[in-house]
Design a protein around this motif. Structure first.
Motif, PDB file in Angstrom:
ATOM      1  N   GLN A  67       0.593  -0.905  -0.286  1.00 57.07           N
ATOM      2  CA  GLN A  67      -0.243   0.420   0.382  1.00 57.07           C
ATOM      3  C   GLN A  67       0.452   1.034   0.104  1.00 57.07           C
ATOM      4  N   CYS A  68       1.454   1.403  -1.037  1.00 55.02           N
ATOM      5  CA  CYS A  68       2.415   1.666  -1.000  1.00 55.02           C
ATOM      6  C   CYS A  68       2.418   3.975  -1.582  1.00 55.02           C
ATOM      7  N   THR A 133       4.711  -1.304   5.990  1.00 55.02           N
ATOM      8  CA  THR A 133       3.619  -1.250   5.533  1.00 55.02           C
ATOM      9  C   THR A 133       3.870   0.302   6.437  1.00 55.02           C
ATOM     10  N   GLY A 134       3.209   1.682   5.990  1.00 52.69           N
ATOM     11  CA  GLY A 134       2.894   2.686   6.918  1.00 52.69           C
ATOM     12  C   GLY A 134       2.052   2.931   6.788  1.00 52.69           C
ATOM     13  N   PHE A 135       1.645   4.261   7.739  1.00 51.05           N
ATOM     14  CA  PHE A 135       0.458   4.711   8.182  1.00 51.05           C
ATOM     15  C   PHE A 135      -0.288   4.823   6.978  1.00 51.05           C
ATOM     16  N   GLY A 136      -1.657   4.757   7.730  1.00 50.28           N
ATOM     17  CA  GLY A 136      -3.059   4.913   7.216  1.00 50.28           C
ATOM     18  C   GLY A 136      -3.001   3.857   6.153  1.00 50.28           C
ATOM     19  N   ALA A 137      -2.678   2.728   6.219  1.00 51.80           N
ATOM     20  CA  ALA A 137      -3.346   1.826   5.392  1.00 51.80           C
ATOM     21  C   ALA A 137      -3.856   0.428   5.723  1.00 51.80           C
ATOM     22  N   LEU A 138      -4.003   0.379   6.713  1.00 53.07           N
ATOM     23  CA  LEU A 138      -4.186  -1.159   7.688  1.00 53.07           C
ATOM     24  C   LEU A 138      -6.286  -0.810   7.582  1.00 53.07           C
ATOM     25  N   CYS A 139      -6.668   0.476   7.691  1.00 59.32           N
ATOM     26  CA  CYS A 139      -7.714   0.665   7.973  1.00 59.32           C
ATOM     27  C   CYS A 139      -8.601   0.501   7.233  1.00 59.32           C
ATOM     28  N   TRP A 140      -7.997   0.048   5.289  1.00 57.42           N
ATOM     29  CA  TRP A 140      -8.612   0.081   4.354  1.00 57.42           C
ATOM     30  C   TRP A 140      -8.200  -1.559   4.521  1.00 57.42           C
ATOM     31  N   GLY A 159      13.387 -12.963   7.259  1.00 54.82           N
ATOM     32  CA  GLY A 159      13.211 -11.734   7.287  1.00 54.82           C
ATOM     33  C   GLY A 159      12.052 -11.454   8.002  1.00 54.82           C
ATOM     34  N   PHE A 160      11.386  -9.731   8.320  1.00 63.59           N
ATOM     35  CA  PHE A 160      10.213  -9.218   9.525  1.00 63.59           C
ATOM     36  C   PHE A 160       9.501  -8.140   8.540  1.00 63.59           C
ATOM     37  N   LEU A 161       8.848  -8.126   9.480  1.00 62.28           N
ATOM     38  CA  LEU A 161       7.325  -6.926   9.211  1.00 62.28           C
ATOM     39  C   LEU A 161       7.872  -5.815  10.217  1.00 62.28           C
ATOM     40  N   TYR A 162       7.880  -4.508   9.411  1.00 61.27           N
ATOM     41  CA  TYR A 162       7.209  -3.787  10.019  1.00 61.27           C
ATOM     42  C   TYR A 162       6.405  -2.297   9.566  1.00 61.27           C
ATOM     43  N   LEU A 163       5.640  -2.330  11.140  1.00 58.18           N
ATOM     44  CA  LEU A 163       4.332  -1.582  10.450  1.00 58.18           C
ATOM     45  C   LEU A 163       4.339  -0.063  11.250  1.00 58.18           C
ATOM     46  N   ALA A 164       4.306   0.845  10.860  1.00 56.88           N
ATOM     47  CA  ALA A 164       4.160   1.688  11.861  1.00 56.88           C
ATOM     48  C   ALA A 164       3.032   2.365  11.348  1.00 56.88           C
ATOM     49  N   GLU A 165       1.882   2.597  12.534  1.00 51.66           N
ATOM     50  CA  GLU A 165       0.257   2.627  11.837  1.00 51.66           C
ATOM     51  C   GLU A 165      -0.281   3.864  12.855  1.00 51.66           C
ATOM     52  N   PHE A 166      -1.583   4.039  12.505  1.00 53.13           N
ATOM     53  CA  PHE A 166      -1.783   5.585  13.567  1.00 53.13           C
ATOM     54  C   PHE A 166      -2.964   4.705  13.857  1.00 53.13           C
ATOM     55  N   HIS A 167      -2.510   5.070  15.910  1.00 53.82           N
ATOM     56  CA  HIS A 167      -2.872   4.029  17.270  1.00 53.82           C
ATOM     57  C   HIS A 167      -4.105   3.982  17.100  1.00 53.82           C
ATOM     58  N   PRO A 168      -5.017   3.322  17.379  1.00 55.83           N
ATOM     59  CA  PRO A 168      -6.369   3.151  17.518  1.00 55.83           C
ATOM     60  C   PRO A 168      -6.863   3.734  18.362  1.00 55.83           C
ATOM     61  N   VAL A 169      -6.410   4.262  19.662  1.00 59.33           N
ATOM     62  CA  VAL A 169      -7.057   5.084  20.875  1.00 59.33           C
ATOM     63  C   VAL A 169      -7.041   6.683  19.789  1.00 59.33           C
ATOM     64  N   PRO A 275      -1.009   7.697  23.415  1.00 66.64           N
ATOM     65  CA  PRO A 275      -1.047   6.957  22.082  1.00 66.64           C
ATOM     66  C   PRO A 275      -1.591   7.522  20.727  1.00 66.64           C
ATOM     67  N   LEU A 276      -1.237   7.751  19.666  1.00 68.67           N
ATOM     68  CA  LEU A 276      -1.275   8.632  18.680  1.00 68.67           C
ATOM     69  C   LEU A 276      -0.730   7.529  17.639  1.00 68.67           C
ATOM     70  N   ILE A 277       0.829   7.039  17.568  1.00 71.51           N
ATOM     71  CA  ILE A 277       1.333   6.400  16.860  1.00 71.51           C
ATOM     72  C   ILE A 277       1.545   4.948  17.640  1.00 71.51           C
ATOM     73  N   TYR A 278       1.590   4.176  16.729  1.00 68.49           N
ATOM     74  CA  TYR A 278       2.662   2.554  17.530  1.00 68.49           C
ATOM     75  C   TYR A 278       3.098   2.131  16.297  1.00 68.49           C
ATOM     76  N   SER A 279       3.784   1.574  16.464  1.00 70.32           N
ATOM     77  CA  SER A 279       4.893   0.118  15.858  1.00 70.32           C
ATOM     78  C   SER A 279       4.684  -1.062  15.925  1.00 70.32           C
ATOM     79  N   LEU A 280       5.473  -1.979  14.995  1.00 70.54           N
ATOM     80  CA  LEU A 280       5.336  -3.382  15.255  1.00 70.54           C
ATOM     81  C   LEU A 280       6.611  -3.927  14.629  1.00 70.54           C
ATOM     82  N   ARG A 281       7.240  -5.065  15.092  1.00 69.86           N
ATOM     83  CA  ARG A 281       8.229  -5.439  14.371  1.00 69.86           C
ATOM     84  C   ARG A 281       8.306  -6.660  14.331  1.00 69.86           C
ATOM     85  N   ALA A 282       7.712  -8.335  13.223  1.00 72.82           N
ATOM     86  CA  ALA A 282       7.902  -8.959  13.668  1.00 72.82           C
ATOM     87  C   ALA A 282       8.603 -10.070  12.924  1.00 72.82           C
TER      88      ALA A 282
END
Length: 285
Positions: A67-68, A133-140, A159-169, A275-282
């Protein structure tokens, strides 16, 4: 906004509505001050300092950006040495990203038109060292578990997933930030009919209907772990990338050890931090 509890937003309907919306907004975004492509062409880095720290050295790494959109984050990783592929379901966005890649001397950057869920076939079974996966992607995305399985299949061993997203709170706050305006657990589909775009609120637009989904932090972590990925960290930040609620203070990004040129917004001093942003690495074994 309405909550389509009757499930009237069928797969075809939500995809068609969202696709039409993004196709129309791409030319608005490429010409907007918000994206400032002239500044990007001159060398601006659109990655945030904490992202650079948390992803680490990408030199020679194969990085896939799901979702670039128009590719500014993708090409920022390319400038740091990654071998990048960007994927987006909007033909207009992919065309804009390819043009921008040529303009900034990143002709080897690849951009592919595809829905996220079709990425494995669109990419011919190729795997990557990093899926970003960057900001504003998962909501779609309506199917978070399916997204996580797709990501796991796109990762090479180690390899790894890196996600930076807007926090749902943060996304549940009222406009003034003083109260809850949305149900944290109202996952959707959530239907909106709003003209303009975040990059230009006054832009004249015709395709204004969008269908989105809200995913809790628990949903995200559960989907990732169920797909067989091992979470390395989940981090939360008290700033946003735009004036999410009224009265936020505009600041230079000072996150991480290598802060970039990005602008961030915080609630003013004296207001409780949220919390307005979060990041996850897996990672994949």
């Amino acid at each position: 906004m309405t909550n389509d509890n009757d499930r009237s937003a069928t797969a075809d309907h939500w995809r068609q509505a969202n696709h039409a919306l993004w196709e129309e907004r791409v030319p608005i975004h490429t010409g907007s001050d918000f994206y400032d492509l002239a500044g990007f062409r001159e060398g601006r880095d659109d990655l945030r300092g904490f992202e650079l720290d948390e992803v680490g050295d990408v030199t020679g790494k194969r990085l896939l950006h799901l979702q670039c959109h128009i590719g500014t984050d993708t090409l920022s990783w390319a400038r740091r040495g990654a071998v990048v592929t960007g994927l987006d379901f909007s033909a207009a966005a992919v065309a804009a990203a390819r043009e921008l890649a040529a303009d900034v001397g990143q002709a080897d950057a690849r951009f592919v038109e595809s829905d996220v869920y079709d990425a494995p076939s669109a990419l011919g079974g190729e795997t990557f060292d990093i899926v970003y996966t960057g900001f504003g992607a998962l909501c779609w995305l309506p199917d978070l578990a399916g997204w996580a399985r797709t990501v796991a299949g796109l990762l090479a061993p180690g390899g790894f997933l890196y996600l930076a997203e807007f926090h749902p709170v943060g996304m549940c706050l009222n406009d003034d930030g003083t109260a809850w305006a949305e149900d944290y657990f109202a996952r959707g589909p959530l239907t909106y009919d709003e003209p303009g775009t975040y990059a230009d609120l006054d832009a004249p637009t015709r395709h204004n209907r969008s269908v989105e989904w809200q995913h809790t932090i628990g949903d995200v972590v559960s989907a990732v772990t169920a797909a067989g990925l091992r979470p390395e960290f989940l981090r939360e930040y008290d700033f946003s990338l735009f004036e999410q609620v009224k009265g936020m203070v505009k600041e230079r990004d000072t996150s991480g050890t290598r802060p970039g040129s990005a602008t961030v917004y915080r609630l003013p001093e004296g207001r409780p931090a949220l919390p307005l942003i979060y990041s996850l690495r897996a990672s994949r074994a």
